[in-house]
Structure formats: structure tokens, C-alpha cells
Design an enzyme around this catalytic site. Sequence first.
Site, short mmCIF file in Angstrom:
data_model
loop_
_atom_site.label_atom_id
_atom_site.label_comp_id
_atom_site.label_asym_id
_atom_site.label_seq_id
_atom_site.Cartn_x
_atom_site.Cartn_y
_atom_site.Cartn_z
N THR A 1 10.37 -3.94 -14.90
CA THR A 1 9.34 -5.02 -14.51
C THR A 1 8.86 -5.69 -15.51
O THR A 1 8.42 -5.02 -16.77
CB THR A 1 8.11 -4.30 -13.51
OG1 THR A 1 7.42 -3.48 -14.29
CG2 THR A 1 8.98 -3.77 -12.37
N GLU B 1 0.78 -1.21 -0.18
CA GLU B 1 0.00 0.01 -0.15
C GLU B 1 0.73 1.27 -0.07
O GLU B 1 0.59 2.30 -0.55
CB GLU B 1 -0.92 -0.02 1.05
CG GLU B 1 -1.88 -1.23 1.31
CD GLU B 1 -2.80 -1.48 0.26
OE1 GLU B 1 -2.96 -0.44 -0.85
OE2 GLU B 1 -3.21 -2.52 0.04
N1 ARG Z 1 -5.45 -6.18 -1.96
C1 ARG Z 1 -4.56 -5.16 -1.46
C2 ARG Z 1 -4.71 -3.96 -2.34
O1 ARG Z 1 -3.92 -3.93 -3.50
C3 ARG Z 1 -3.24 -5.68 -1.15
C4 ARG Z 1 -2.62 -6.60 -1.20
C5 ARG Z 1 -1.37 -6.94 -0.39
N2 ARG Z 1 -0.74 -8.37 -0.82
C6 ARG Z 1 -0.36 -8.90 0.31
N3 ARG Z 1 0.40 -10.22 0.20
N4 ARG Z 1 -0.21 -8.53 1.48
O2 ARG Z 1 -5.08 -2.97 -2.27
ZN ZN Z 2 -2.76 -2.90 -4.72
CA CA Z 3 6.73 -2.91 -16.62
#
Ligand code: ARG
Ligand code: ZN
Ligand code: CA
Length: 319
Positions: free
Chosen positions: A254, A230
Site C-alpha cells: 500500500t 471495521e
Molecule cells: N471512523 C471509523 C473508524 O475508523 C470508520 C470509517 C469508515 N469509513 C467509511 N467510509 N464508511 O473507526
Molecule cells: Zn478505522
Molecule cells: Ca504501506
Amino acid sequence: MKKLMFLLSAVFVFTACSEDDHSENDNQPRDTAEVVGKRGCATDEVFKAQLAADPTLAARIQQIEEHASKFDLSNARLVNGQIVIPVVVNVLYRTTAENISDAQIQSQIDVLNKDFNAQNTDFASVPSVFSGVKANVGIRFELDQVRRKYVNRTSWGTNNLMKGSTGLTALTPTTKMNLWVCTIGNGILGYAQFPGGASSTDGVVVDSKYLGTTGTATYPFNLGRTATHEVGHWLNLRHIWGDATCGTDLVADTPTHNTANYGVPTYPHYSTCTGTPIEMTMNYMDYSDDRGLYMFTNGQKSRMLSLFSSGGARYSFAQ
Ligand code: ARG
Ligand code: ZN
Ligand code: CA
């Protein structure tokens, strides 16, 4: 022309997000990520809603993109060699479990400091094909203060309600990163606001069950990587698959990913996009489980650091 191209690609990126949600729900095999329910795209859904509500936002984003593309990492001069971000943690709780401990909060700050300074132990596990691009971002985070408030509410959703008077309003968001910790609901681990948005809602939100490495932190999201991901968004990083099939994250180093990855993919996991590159499933901006995420790239570093240079959207933090 450049402007038009940008706006067109922006529209593509943000509309593709919700379409992907459907295909995820319809076709994806159930795995650890699905156990917590629909967890994709909260950041982009919130962003799309803000773009629709605020006609001036797209222009601010375009300016940030132009600034990012002009930024040359090799010429960067940081304040005292490093950016330090004070973090204000806003805890909203109904149950005692949601009123997480100071130790759990500190464990998250420690993870951010490791992950953004290539000090995470799993950084050594980055496959050698990516050793030329793996980055030490060089941003530090300092716990500024923890604010706590009891509110009789079982979940907060993704409409920024926690940032209003019902919750806790952001404290000096132009010089401090606000982190809201509460129950979001719907299996969403966290979401963030990209640079360029309203400062009253600026910051990141992480569900208390996925914050830090101790206390209520819940496997397989108990290594603090939700906040790392985040904060990546808060520093203008997009999902590595570009929120579309073989989409772009606007970062050159990437690889192009088909879509989000879940669980801990076996290396090498090949993309079927143009050139069939090995996907960088261990990039923090993918959706792998916490133990499967352990690197940023130099291209992502450059995008992030460009925000703190003169004219950048987070320059106020570098003063
Ligand atoms: N779903 C979330 C988002 O993009 C976060 C995903 C984080 N992934 C993790 N393996 N902690 O807002
Ligand atoms: Zn995200
Ligand atoms: Ca890329």
C-alpha cells in the site's frame, strides 16, 4: 533489539493518532465526512486506552506482528480453502428506528461477502496502477443469529459499555465475530478491537445509521463500507496512513499516504510523502465515503490470513 524497535514504533503510531485528531479538527476543510462530526480514530483511541490499561497487551501484539511478518501467503493452506466467520449481531435500541430490520442486517452481511471476495461491482474500478496488488481476500461471513435488547439510552460511546451487562455480552467470541449495532454518538461511524485484546470486548461496533445498504443506512455511508473497514481492523489492519503524517500501516504494497482522505478524492491523488506515490484512496482502510472505498491489497490479505494459521491470534476461528 527487534522488540525495542517494535515497541518504539508502536508508541509512535498510537500517540500520533490523537495528535492527528487535533490537526484534523483545526485544519481540515469541511466535507461530507465532517458533516457527521468528528469521525476519526475511534478504533485507535480505544486501542491506546487498552494498551495503557493492560501491561501484557503490547507483548501479545508484538507476537502477532512477528507471526504476520513470517506468514507467506503462497504457502497458506486454509480450511476447505476458505475461512468462514459466523457473525452474531447484537442490536441495542431505544427507538424503533434503532431496532433495525433483519433485511438491513442481511444487507450488511451481503456487502461483507462481496467486499472480502472481490465480488463488489466497483472492484472493476480499481485503477490499473493497482491491478497487480488488488486482492480477493477469500473470507466468508455467515449470519449466525441476531440478538435484540431495548435499553433506554440515547448513545453508547466508545468505552465498550454496549458489550457489558447494560448491553449484550459477547456470545462465544473465540469462534464467532460479535457485531454490536447501536447509536455510538459523536459522529463516530464504528470502531473495532484489534486481535490480541480481551475476548469479552472482542468484535466490531457499527452505528445503526451506517450499517448495511437499506433501512436507516444514511448517505454517504450507506453502502456497508463502515463494517468492511471495521472488520479490516478486527483482522489486524491499520489505517492506510498509519495514523500519522506519512505513517506506516505495516503493509508493503500500500502506498504511503499523507493523512486520511475524505469524500471521494479525484484520481490520481498524489502523496507528498517520500517518492510522491499515487495514494490508494479507494482502499477500505482509508476514510473516503462508502462509494470511494472498494479494495484490499495482497499485503493486507496476508496480514489478515496470518491470523488464522497455526499460532495465529484468530486460529480458533479456523477450526
Ligand atoms: N471512523 C471509523 C473508524 O475508523 C470508520 C470509517 C469508515 N469509513 C467509511 N467510509 N464508511 O473507526
Ligand atoms: Zn478505522
Ligand atoms: Ca504501506
